[in-house]
Design a protein around this motif. Structure first.
Motif, PDB file in Angstrom:
ATOM      1  N   ALA A   1       0.829  -1.210   0.000  1.00  0.00           N
ATOM      2  CA  ALA A   1       0.000   0.000   0.000  1.00  0.00           C
ATOM      3  C   ALA A   1       0.862   1.258   0.000  1.00  0.00           C
ATOM      4  CB  ALA A   1      -0.942  -0.018   1.209  1.00  0.00           C
ATOM      5  N   SER A   2       1.890   1.259   0.844  1.00  0.00           N
ATOM      6  CA  SER A   2       2.778   2.424   0.894  1.00  0.00           C
ATOM      7  C   SER A   2       3.494   2.626  -0.436  1.00  0.00           C
ATOM      8  CB  SER A   2       3.828   2.254   1.995  1.00  0.00           C
ATOM      9  OG  SER A   2       3.260   2.422   3.271  1.00  0.00           O
ATOM     10  N   LEU A   3       3.839   1.514  -1.071  1.00  0.00           N
ATOM     11  CA  LEU A   3       4.599   1.605  -2.316  1.00  0.00           C
ATOM     12  C   LEU A   3       3.794   2.324  -3.397  1.00  0.00           C
ATOM     13  CD1 LEU A   3       7.166   0.896  -3.880  1.00  0.00           C
ATOM     14  CD2 LEU A   3       6.156  -1.339  -4.411  1.00  0.00           C
ATOM     15  N   GLU A   4       2.499   2.061  -3.390  1.00  0.00           N
ATOM     16  CA  GLU A   4       1.646   2.718  -4.375  1.00  0.00           C
ATOM     17  C   GLU A   4       1.709   4.243  -4.196  1.00  0.00           C
ATOM     18  OE1 GLU A   4      -2.108   0.471  -4.585  1.00  0.00           O
ATOM     19  OE2 GLU A   4      -2.964   2.327  -5.405  1.00  0.00           O
ATOM     20  N   TYR A   5       1.586   4.661  -2.935  1.00  0.00           N
ATOM     21  CA  TYR A   5       1.657   6.088  -2.639  1.00  0.00           C
ATOM     22  C   TYR A   5       3.059   6.628  -2.947  1.00  0.00           C
ATOM     23  CZ  TYR A   5       1.061  10.478  -0.085  1.00  0.00           C
ATOM     24  OH  TYR A   5       0.982  11.807   0.252  1.00  0.00           O
ATOM     25  N   ALA A   6       4.070   5.849  -2.543  1.00  0.00           N
ATOM     26  CA  ALA A   6       5.459   6.293  -2.707  1.00  0.00           C
ATOM     27  C   ALA A   6       5.823   6.474  -4.181  1.00  0.00           C
ATOM     28  CB  ALA A   6       6.405   5.280  -2.043  1.00  0.00           C
ATOM     29  N   ARG A   7       5.270   5.604  -5.027  1.00  0.00           N
ATOM     30  CA  ARG A   7       5.535   5.727  -6.462  1.00  0.00           C
ATOM     31  C   ARG A   7       5.009   7.059  -7.005  1.00  0.00           C
ATOM     32  NH1 ARG A   7       7.296   0.956  -8.782  1.00  0.00           N
ATOM     33  NH2 ARG A   7       6.425  -0.978  -7.940  1.00  0.00           N
ATOM     34  N   ASN A   8       3.820   7.425  -6.552  1.00  0.00           N
ATOM     35  CA  ASN A   8       3.239   8.686  -7.015  1.00  0.00           C
ATOM     36  C   ASN A   8       4.058   9.887  -6.574  1.00  0.00           C
ATOM     37  OD1 ASN A   8       1.113   7.351  -8.212  1.00  0.00           O
ATOM     38  ND2 ASN A   8      -0.179   7.453  -6.377  1.00  0.00           N
ATOM     39  N   VAL A   9       4.524   9.805  -5.321  1.00  0.00           N
ATOM     40  CA  VAL A   9       5.294  10.922  -4.768  1.00  0.00           C
ATOM     41  C   VAL A   9       6.726  10.902  -5.288  1.00  0.00           C
ATOM     42  CG1 VAL A   9       6.128  11.910  -2.594  1.00  0.00           C
ATOM     43  CG2 VAL A   9       3.823  10.934  -2.716  1.00  0.00           C
ATOM     44  N   GLY A  10       7.206   9.711  -5.633  1.00  0.00           N
ATOM     45  CA  GLY A  10       8.600   9.590  -6.066  1.00  0.00           C
ATOM     46  C   GLY A  10       9.553   9.435  -4.902  1.00  0.00           C
ATOM     47  N   MET A  11       9.165   8.631  -3.928  1.00  0.00           N
ATOM     48  CA  MET A  11      10.037   8.426  -2.756  1.00  0.00           C
ATOM     49  C   MET A  11      10.315   6.923  -2.574  1.00  0.00           C
ATOM     50  SD  MET A  11      11.823   9.283  -0.222  1.00  0.00           S
ATOM     51  CE  MET A  11      11.623  11.013  -0.630  1.00  0.00           C
ATOM     52  N   PRO A  12      11.508   6.475  -2.890  1.00  0.00           N
ATOM     53  CA  PRO A  12      11.849   5.052  -2.713  1.00  0.00           C
ATOM     54  C   PRO A  12      11.704   4.600  -1.261  1.00  0.00           C
ATOM     55  CG  PRO A  12      13.498   6.157  -4.081  1.00  0.00           C
ATOM     56  CD  PRO A  12      12.613   7.229  -3.499  1.00  0.00           C
ATOM     57  N   LEU A  13      11.265   3.353  -1.093  1.00  0.00           N
ATOM     58  CA  LEU A  13      11.129   2.754   0.238  1.00  0.00           C
ATOM     59  C   LEU A  13      12.246   1.728   0.438  1.00  0.00           C
ATOM     60  CD1 LEU A  13       7.270   2.058   0.267  1.00  0.00           C
ATOM     61  CD2 LEU A  13       8.501   4.074   1.150  1.00  0.00           C
ATOM     62  N   ALA A  14      12.887   1.794   1.609  1.00  0.00           N
ATOM     63  CA  ALA A  14      13.998   0.895   1.908  1.00  0.00           C
ATOM     64  C   ALA A  14      13.643   0.034   3.109  1.00  0.00           C
ATOM     65  CB  ALA A  14      15.272   1.701   2.185  1.00  0.00           C
ATOM     66  N   ILE A  15      13.376  -1.244   2.855  1.00  0.00           N
ATOM     67  CA  ILE A  15      13.067  -2.187   3.940  1.00  0.00           C
ATOM     68  C   ILE A  15      14.350  -2.478   4.710  1.00  0.00           C
ATOM     69  CG2 ILE A  15      12.260  -4.508   4.498  1.00  0.00           C
ATOM     70  CD1 ILE A  15      10.819  -4.518   1.742  1.00  0.00           C
ATOM     71  N   GLU A  16      14.312  -2.305   6.021  1.00  0.00           N
ATOM     72  CA  GLU A  16      15.499  -2.612   6.820  1.00  0.00           C
ATOM     73  C   GLU A  16      15.288  -3.936   7.548  1.00  0.00           C
ATOM     74  OE1 GLU A  16      16.813   0.451   9.520  1.00  0.00           O
ATOM     75  OE2 GLU A  16      18.564  -0.701  10.133  1.00  0.00           O
ATOM     76  N   PRO A  17      16.005  -4.985   7.135  1.00  0.00           N
ATOM     77  CA  PRO A  17      15.922  -6.221   7.913  1.00  0.00           C
ATOM     78  C   PRO A  17      16.540  -5.960   9.288  1.00  0.00           C
ATOM     79  CG  PRO A  17      17.317  -6.534   5.947  1.00  0.00           C
ATOM     80  CD  PRO A  17      16.998  -5.081   6.051  1.00  0.00           C
ATOM     81  N   LEU A  18      15.802  -6.296  10.340  1.00  0.00           N
ATOM     82  CA  LEU A  18      16.337  -6.101  11.686  1.00  0.00           C
ATOM     83  C   LEU A  18      16.850  -7.425  12.241  1.00  0.00           C
ATOM     84  CD1 LEU A  18      15.610  -3.173  11.797  1.00  0.00           C
ATOM     85  CD2 LEU A  18      14.324  -3.560  13.885  1.00  0.00           C
ATOM     86  N   HIS A  19      17.781  -7.338  13.162  1.00  0.00           N
ATOM     87  CA  HIS A  19      18.349  -8.543  13.790  1.00  0.00           C
ATOM     88  C   HIS A  19      17.215  -9.430  14.333  1.00  0.00           C
ATOM     89  CE1 HIS A  19      20.764 -11.076  16.412  1.00  0.00           C
ATOM     90  NE2 HIS A  19      21.827 -10.599  15.803  1.00  0.00           N
TER      91      HIS A  19
END
Lengths: 287, 287
Positions: free
Chosen positions: A137-155
């Motif tokens: 869902a966020s990716l859809e919004y982020a694509r429109n805005v032009g803001m890449p999303l970076a998933i951070e794998p946590l320990h």
């Protein structure tokens, strides 16, 4: 591999590193003074100073962002909670855009309530599904805005409380599912503290490649580690093979900042000036 | 899936669970009193009572072993250290045989010296090679003696100090390399505390199958967890999906004991009788 010995131009400071010493405007000034060219600030720090004021201060000093911390925390016990998380992530994306961040870092969330010792459910599979749905869902919004999303794998020691994506492989599986075309809009924030132990690290860094490697964080793993959250080490004080890991990341095409992010009661108790000077010294010698 | 509600006949007690309350002979007596049919003792506990005396006491009470703790710690800064580790593992195998254990559990070791905060090297790849070589050497001896070896993947938060095998997948890769014929002489000890977070857990349990699943350990993951080593929870007090995981293990063919292993300052400070009674109660309700 790039030579870091001559300058710290690839150093970015995650501003949590000195969050107990200084407010964000002071941190920006202290970085400018030391020619630290980039920071990665946290939302609460930005909110304290003001979003527009922060953007203004960054423009004045010429300091750029290496990432914005953070979106995520997608899981919830009910639909209302899930929707609230999506709203909050849209705001985070907008803020990241205002600050001209190269990506919004996602700490994806885990068992809702576990952070206060009261998990509302224990179904890790459900949490992972909620996270995947939330990122989609966020990716859809982020694509429109032009803001890449970076998933951070946590320990994995944070799997209950903060993030149920705990390996680079798992993060990349989600990236491949949601962004098969590798558009550059979805990738990972690779923090060595979380992934240094992984026997598949080099292989998965290769798999990630330049398109997916949106941020790179360093600190060190201390022996002993006395706290699951706030006992990270300064680079060089622990056992992580920092240069070897950077060689893998750069071989995969990464050429961005090596961001220093140290959550440490020990370092929070030292003068901020000393922390920054030590970060610079270590960045040019052991990172 | 087996029904545990009617009896605790599948309960084994890892004797570290009450190691601060009682010596091993007392633990055996207290288990016998409660119809706990199996234990998994530690070498130091056996040494305190005496190997022959322990074997004798087990025969008298009819209590069997679900495993023997532990071999491993294969890494070393030099050749002398590597050879000493192999010697020590041969002794552990012999002891396990004397006690008629079904397997010797291997905590494989990690960066040598890290356990006392002074790693003699940081090369995790080297440590992993030393571990693979060490297991290969022990396996040769173990085959002759007839004592299966069970690699225990430890939680990634133990990767520097205790074991550089941190996922079930990695452990099974080593099993497949050293025992491709699946002879039953090399497998894994699956402790949920270490692996519960793994997104590939169910898949890798299926891969392991009956031949490789030599031991199964339970406890729980607390939120918050206040110590990396000694803050394990009693089953039911944390967030691990115990029954779901047991259903996976049994679907893969495992039909042995569910061994309770709780390292916990909290539980070590309670009367041993209460700890055992609680283990039994939880075993029949939440495991």
């Amino acid at each position: 591999m790039r030579d870091f010995t001559a300058s710290h131009e690839a150093l970015s400071l995650n501003t949590a590193t000195v969050r107990k010493q200084w407010s964000l405007d002071r941190i920006i000034d202290e970085c400018a003074k030391r020619n630290i060219r980039a920071i990665s600030p946290w939302r609460d720090q930005v909110a304290s100073v003001g979003l527009k004021e922060t953007a203004q201060r960054l423009r004045e000093t010429g300091i750029v962002l290496s990432g914005y911390c953070r979106g995520g925390f997608y899981t919830a016990p009910d639909k209302q909670g899930l929707l609230a998380a999506l709203d909050d992530n849209r705001r985070a994306i907008d803020e990241a855009k205002t600050l001209d961040a190269p990506c919004l870092v996602l700490v994806v969330g885990a068992l809702p309530g576990a952070l206060i010792g009261a998990a509302s459910y224990k179904d890790l599979g459900r949490a992972r599904q909620e996270v995947a749905d939330g990122i989609a869902a966020s990716l859809e919004y982020a694509r429109n805005v032009g803001m890449p999303l970076a998933i951070e794998p946590l320990h994995p020691m944070q799997a209950a409380e903060r993030a149920c994506i705990n390996t680079l492989e798992h993060a990349l599986d989600i990236c491949d599912a949601l962004d098969p075309a590798r558009t550059g809009m979805l990738g990972v924030a690779l923090d060595l503290y979380h992934v240094w132990w992984d026997p598949k690290l080099e292989q998965q860094i290769q798999r990630a490649g330049r398109d997916r490697l949106l941020a790179y964080h360093v600190c060190d793993w201390l022996t002993p580690t006395r706290d699951l959250l706030n006992d990270r080490g300064m680079m060089g004080d622990g056992v992580i093979e920092l240069k070897k890991c950077r060689s893998w990341v750069e071989a995969a095409g990464y050429s961005g900042f090596a961001e220093v992010e140290i959550f440490s009661e020990q370092w929070w108790n030292r003068p901020g000036e000393m922390v920054l000077d030590t970060c610079i010294e270590r960045h040019t010698t052991v990172v």
